[in-house]
Design an enzyme around this catalytic site. Sequence first.
Site, short mmCIF file in Angstrom:
data_model
loop_
_atom_site.label_atom_id
_atom_site.label_comp_id
_atom_site.label_asym_id
_atom_site.label_seq_id
_atom_site.Cartn_x
_atom_site.Cartn_y
_atom_site.Cartn_z
N LYS A 22 -1.95 14.98 -13.83
CA LYS A 22 -1.08 14.55 -12.71
C LYS A 22 -1.11 13.08 -12.77
O LYS A 22 0.07 12.56 -12.83
CB LYS A 22 -1.46 15.15 -11.22
N ASN A 23 -2.21 12.32 -12.74
CA ASN A 23 -2.11 10.78 -12.79
C ASN A 23 -1.96 10.31 -13.73
O ASN A 23 -1.75 9.04 -14.15
CB ASN A 23 -3.45 10.34 -12.02
N CYS A 116 -2.45 7.08 4.12
CA CYS A 116 -2.63 8.57 3.57
C CYS A 116 -3.58 8.91 4.50
O CYS A 116 -4.15 8.34 5.40
CB CYS A 116 -3.17 8.54 2.35
N ARG A 121 -3.58 2.30 2.44
CA ARG A 121 -3.50 2.32 0.98
C ARG A 121 -2.69 1.08 0.69
O ARG A 121 -1.51 1.22 0.23
CB ARG A 121 -3.00 3.58 0.36
N ASP A 304 -11.98 10.67 -6.81
CA ASP A 304 -11.21 12.08 -6.83
C ASP A 304 -12.17 13.29 -7.03
O ASP A 304 -11.68 14.30 -6.90
CB ASP A 304 -10.26 12.13 -7.96
C1 EPZ Z 1 -4.96 6.16 -8.18
O1 EPZ Z 1 -4.64 5.76 -6.95
C2 EPZ Z 1 -4.79 7.60 -7.90
N1 EPZ Z 1 -3.52 8.28 -7.94
C3 EPZ Z 1 -5.70 8.37 -7.18
O2 EPZ Z 1 -5.97 9.65 -6.89
C4 EPZ Z 1 -7.23 7.79 -7.28
O3 EPZ Z 1 -8.03 8.12 -5.92
C5 EPZ Z 1 -7.30 6.22 -7.34
O4 EPZ Z 1 -6.32 5.63 -8.22
C6 EPZ Z 1 -8.46 5.53 -7.54
O5 EPZ Z 1 -8.97 6.11 -8.75
C7 EPZ Z 1 -2.60 8.10 -8.94
O6 EPZ Z 1 -3.13 8.13 -10.15
C8 EPZ Z 1 -1.36 8.71 -8.74
P1 EPZ Z 1 -5.91 2.24 -6.78
P2 EPZ Z 1 -4.31 4.12 -6.46
O7 EPZ Z 1 -5.01 1.37 -6.66
O8 EPZ Z 1 -3.57 3.43 -7.81
C9 EPZ Z 1 -7.34 -0.71 -3.31
C10 EPZ Z 1 -5.48 11.75 -6.44
O9 EPZ Z 1 -6.23 12.57 -5.75
N2 EPZ Z 1 -6.18 -1.58 -3.58
O10 EPZ Z 1 -6.91 2.31 -8.10
O11 EPZ Z 1 -3.41 4.11 -5.22
C11 EPZ Z 1 -7.18 0.54 -2.75
O12 EPZ Z 1 -7.31 0.52 -1.36
C12 EPZ Z 1 -5.21 10.45 -5.97
O13 EPZ Z 1 -5.18 12.33 -7.45
C13 EPZ Z 1 -5.71 -2.65 -3.01
O14 EPZ Z 1 -6.46 -3.21 -2.01
O15 EPZ Z 1 -5.55 3.57 -6.30
C14 EPZ Z 1 -8.62 1.18 -3.18
O16 EPZ Z 1 -9.74 0.81 -2.29
C15 EPZ Z 1 -5.93 10.00 -4.68
N3 EPZ Z 1 -4.61 -3.25 -3.15
C16 EPZ Z 1 -8.90 0.45 -4.64
O17 EPZ Z 1 -8.01 -0.63 -4.60
C17 EPZ Z 1 -3.68 -2.74 -3.83
O18 EPZ Z 1 -2.44 -3.22 -4.20
C18 EPZ Z 1 -8.42 1.38 -5.77
O19 EPZ Z 1 -7.16 1.73 -5.50
C19 EPZ Z 1 -4.06 -1.63 -4.72
C20 EPZ Z 1 -5.30 -0.81 -4.50
#
Ligand code: EPZ
Length: 417
Positions: A22-23, A116, A121, A304
């Site tokens: 999916k990701n 979420c 997020r 995840d």
């Molecule tokens: C991706 O989300 C995945 N989703 C998530 O999977 C996964 O949990 C996550 O990466 C971490 O591995 C998809 O790929 C569609 P991040 P994403 O930006 O990109 C902070 C699932 O179940 N952050 O890597 O949104 C954030 O709050 C989903 O399949 C900021 O602060 O995650 C978090 O603490 C759930 N500012 C950390 O970074 C930003 O602009 C990692 O988030 C972006 C993120």
Amino acid sequence: MDRFVIKGPCRLDGRVAVSGAKNAVLPLMAASMLTGGTCTLENVPDLKDTRTMMDLLAGFGVVSSLSRGVLTIDASRISSFEAPYDLVRTMRASIYAFGPLVARFGKARVSMPGGCAWGPRPVDLHLKGLAALGAKLKIEHGYINASAGKLRGAEITLGIASVGATVNVIMAAVLAEGRTVIENAAREPEVAELARALKGGGAKIEGEGTSRVTIDGVAAIAPFAHRVIPDRIEAGTFAAAAAITGGRIEITNCDPSQLGAVIGKLEECGARIEIAESAMTVTGPERLSPANVETGFYPSFPTDMQAQIMAALSIARGTSTVVDRVYPDRFTHVPELCRFGAKIARDGNVAVITGVEKLEGAPVMATDIRASSALILAGLAAEGETTILRVYHIDRGYERIEEKLGAIGASIRRVKE
Ligand code: EPZ
């Protein structure tokens, strides 16, 4: 809203094939908008999120169709540049439209994704990245309004190795003037796959999969064809299912090399894992040993898989801890697991799990994709009947999971509401 009814305990035994990731498919779908033609993706999972992304793309004028795992995406007639709130709020990955629209058309109006189930997020890193490339951004009435001339390459250091921000910056930078270097880029396999697909369309990218990615902008990206990699989180979920039920599952169409931290942790808990080229066979022990788990950025233990390993540890012989260093509030599954009789105490981003002999079936509620899969795992191991409400959450990220589990010995049925 559909529900699952599970009768446990069961000992899973058999073979299961993992679907496409999916990701990985969501960024690839968005990236197709960088091209002026028709892209083809294979091994695409037919998930709620895949369909939501197709709807989102259709809103821009993109024509896509999915049949037997092959998704064609025609991005030659894009006529709108707005990602509406009612779609974005159902799937955070809608923000992936941002980079391609700004890069190719110089404009986008994308709703802020909001939070979420487990908290805020933010997308500040996405915005900082696009601004560094020259986009003018204004946030009004919950929407991000972007305008840009030709984007220009830049040196960008991500404060957090964000998957989404890395994806958006790569997609914007491939059409920018000059060189972009992303420091502290996300190393997840799904990000590297996006880069590989874009290189198939003529993009110039080096260092994908490492924390330093270099992109030299090109004039155009040609339509690309790409086979989606296996879903490492689905594979990990089935491995945890073998562990919690004391069963034996041969998990095929997967890439064990992307699951090192999960395999190591399950072996520490007593599971036996035989690795093959694109498969692994997981045998659960009579009773799991406790362990301490800390999630982190790839290749650390993935957040995840946090809920799923917690479900397994809830019946281990001893006390375990789970710390989530990516999402400190990702614990909505804790009160639901406690309804099975699990003994879990949460303090901030730390959960302490005191293993119990057995779980008891119970009515529970799914809150997000991975929490739902943890409740299924607990239901498979619990004595008696479990009903899981709101399974639309699981349909977002797992393809036909009740069929796959039913084929390896689970008593699980979907009740359509
Ligand atoms: C991706 O989300 C995945 N989703 C998530 O999977 C996964 O949990 C996550 O990466 C971490 O591995 C998809 O790929 C569609 P991040 P994403 O930006 O990109 C902070 C699932 O179940 N952050 O890597 O949104 C954030 O709050 C989903 O399949 C900021 O602060 O995650 C978090 O603490 C759930 N500012 C950390 O970074 C930003 O602009 C990692 O988030 C972006 C993120």
